[in-house]
Design a protein around this motif. Structure first.
Motif, PDB file in Angstrom:
ATOM      1  N   ILE A  13      23.159  54.840 -18.471  1.00  0.00           N
ATOM      2  CA  ILE A  13      22.412  54.209 -19.571  1.00  0.00           C
ATOM      3  C   ILE A  13      22.508  52.694 -19.486  1.00  0.00           C
ATOM      4  N   LEU A  14      23.705  52.171 -19.206  1.00  0.00           N
ATOM      5  CA  LEU A  14      23.855  50.719 -19.044  1.00  0.00           C
ATOM      6  C   LEU A  14      23.046  50.209 -17.858  1.00  0.00           C
ATOM      7  N   GLY A  15      22.971  51.003 -16.807  1.00  0.00           N
ATOM      8  CA  GLY A  15      22.167  50.629 -15.652  1.00  0.00           C
ATOM      9  C   GLY A  15      20.694  50.543 -15.975  1.00  0.00           C
ATOM     10  N   ILE A  16      20.200  51.513 -16.748  1.00  0.00           N
ATOM     11  CA  ILE A  16      18.788  51.496 -17.144  1.00  0.00           C
ATOM     12  C   ILE A  16      18.489  50.261 -17.993  1.00  0.00           C
ATOM     13  N   VAL A  17      19.397  49.942 -18.915  1.00  0.00           N
ATOM     14  CA  VAL A  17      19.208  48.751 -19.756  1.00  0.00           C
ATOM     15  C   VAL A  17      19.205  47.486 -18.904  1.00  0.00           C
ATOM     16  N   ILE A  20      15.909  47.234 -16.878  1.00  0.00           N
ATOM     17  CA  ILE A  20      14.777  46.837 -17.735  1.00  0.00           C
ATOM     18  C   ILE A  20      14.887  45.368 -18.128  1.00  0.00           C
ATOM     19  N   TRP A  21      16.089  44.925 -18.502  1.00  0.00           N
ATOM     20  CA  TRP A  21      16.272  43.532 -18.914  1.00  0.00           C
ATOM     21  C   TRP A  21      16.013  42.577 -17.755  1.00  0.00           C
ATOM     22  N   GLY A  22      16.537  42.886 -16.583  1.00  0.00           N
ATOM     23  CA  GLY A  22      16.332  42.030 -15.423  1.00  0.00           C
ATOM     24  C   GLY A  22      14.876  41.985 -14.978  1.00  0.00           C
ATOM     25  N   ALA A  23      14.208  43.139 -15.013  1.00  0.00           N
ATOM     26  CA  ALA A  23      12.800  43.181 -14.623  1.00  0.00           C
ATOM     27  C   ALA A  23      11.935  42.412 -15.616  1.00  0.00           C
ATOM     28  N   TYR A  24      12.229  42.550 -16.897  1.00  0.00           N
ATOM     29  CA  TYR A  24      11.455  41.821 -17.907  1.00  0.00           C
ATOM     30  C   TYR A  24      11.661  40.316 -17.780  1.00  0.00           C
ATOM     31  N   LEU A  44      17.589  37.977 -11.528  1.00  0.00           N
ATOM     32  CA  LEU A  44      17.843  39.075 -10.604  1.00  0.00           C
ATOM     33  C   LEU A  44      19.266  39.615 -10.726  1.00  0.00           C
ATOM     34  N   VAL A  45      20.179  38.833 -11.286  1.00  0.00           N
ATOM     35  CA  VAL A  45      21.568  39.275 -11.421  1.00  0.00           C
ATOM     36  C   VAL A  45      21.690  40.504 -12.318  1.00  0.00           C
ATOM     37  N   PRO A  46      21.141  40.500 -13.557  1.00  0.00           N
ATOM     38  CA  PRO A  46      21.249  41.737 -14.349  1.00  0.00           C
ATOM     39  C   PRO A  46      20.503  42.913 -13.721  1.00  0.00           C
ATOM     40  N   PHE A  47      19.449  42.627 -12.969  1.00  0.00           N
ATOM     41  CA  PHE A  47      18.718  43.697 -12.290  1.00  0.00           C
ATOM     42  C   PHE A  47      19.589  44.356 -11.220  1.00  0.00           C
ATOM     43  N   ILE A  48      20.277  43.554 -10.416  1.00  0.00           N
ATOM     44  CA  ILE A  48      21.120  44.092  -9.345  1.00  0.00           C
ATOM     45  C   ILE A  48      22.340  44.807  -9.925  1.00  0.00           C
ATOM     46  N   VAL A  49      22.954  44.224 -10.951  1.00  0.00           N
ATOM     47  CA  VAL A  49      24.086  44.879 -11.599  1.00  0.00           C
ATOM     48  C   VAL A  49      23.638  46.192 -12.248  1.00  0.00           C
ATOM     49  N   GLY A  50      22.446  46.204 -12.835  1.00  0.00           N
ATOM     50  CA  GLY A  50      21.905  47.431 -13.409  1.00  0.00           C
ATOM     51  C   GLY A  50      21.682  48.498 -12.360  1.00  0.00           C
ATOM     52  N   LEU A  51      21.190  48.096 -11.181  1.00  0.00           N
ATOM     53  CA  LEU A  51      21.022  49.058 -10.090  1.00  0.00           C
ATOM     54  C   LEU A  51      22.360  49.652  -9.655  1.00  0.00           C
ATOM     55  N   ILE A  52      23.372  48.804  -9.554  1.00  0.00           N
ATOM     56  CA  ILE A  52      24.699  49.285  -9.161  1.00  0.00           C
ATOM     57  C   ILE A  52      25.240  50.265 -10.202  1.00  0.00           C
ATOM     58  N   PHE A  53      25.141  49.909 -11.484  1.00  0.00           N
ATOM     59  CA  PHE A  53      25.606  50.800 -12.548  1.00  0.00           C
ATOM     60  C   PHE A  53      24.833  52.113 -12.535  1.00  0.00           C
TER      61      PHE A  53
END
Length: 68
Positions: A13-17, A20-24, A44-53
């Motif tokens: 769930i944290l990864g999905i958030v 979405i936040w990084g892409a937006y 891109l940092v929250p996007f990459i961290v979201g992918l890892i999560f």
């Protein structure tokens, strides 16, 4: 109750958030997102961290055997 599956669900769930936040933030051109000002490349940092999560959470859910 299996703790690994619960933790995997939370990570997913944290990864999905984060995705979405990084892409937006990236697509909005680096405007202020949620009160945080970031440029296009630092978004891109929250996007990459979201992918890892996300992928870590999915692997925890899939890799945990059901022992009830």
């Amino acid at each position: 109750m299996n703790l690994k599956r619960t933790f995997g669900a939370i990570l997913t769930i944290l990864g999905i958030v984060g995705i979405i936040w990084g892409a937006y933030a990236f697509l909005s051109g680096g405007d202020s997102v949620g009160g945080v000002s970031m440029n296009q490349f630092s978004s891109l940092v929250p996007f990459i961290v979201g992918l890892i999560f996300f992928f870590t959470g999915i692997s925890l859910i899939k890799g945990t055997k059901d022992t009830a």
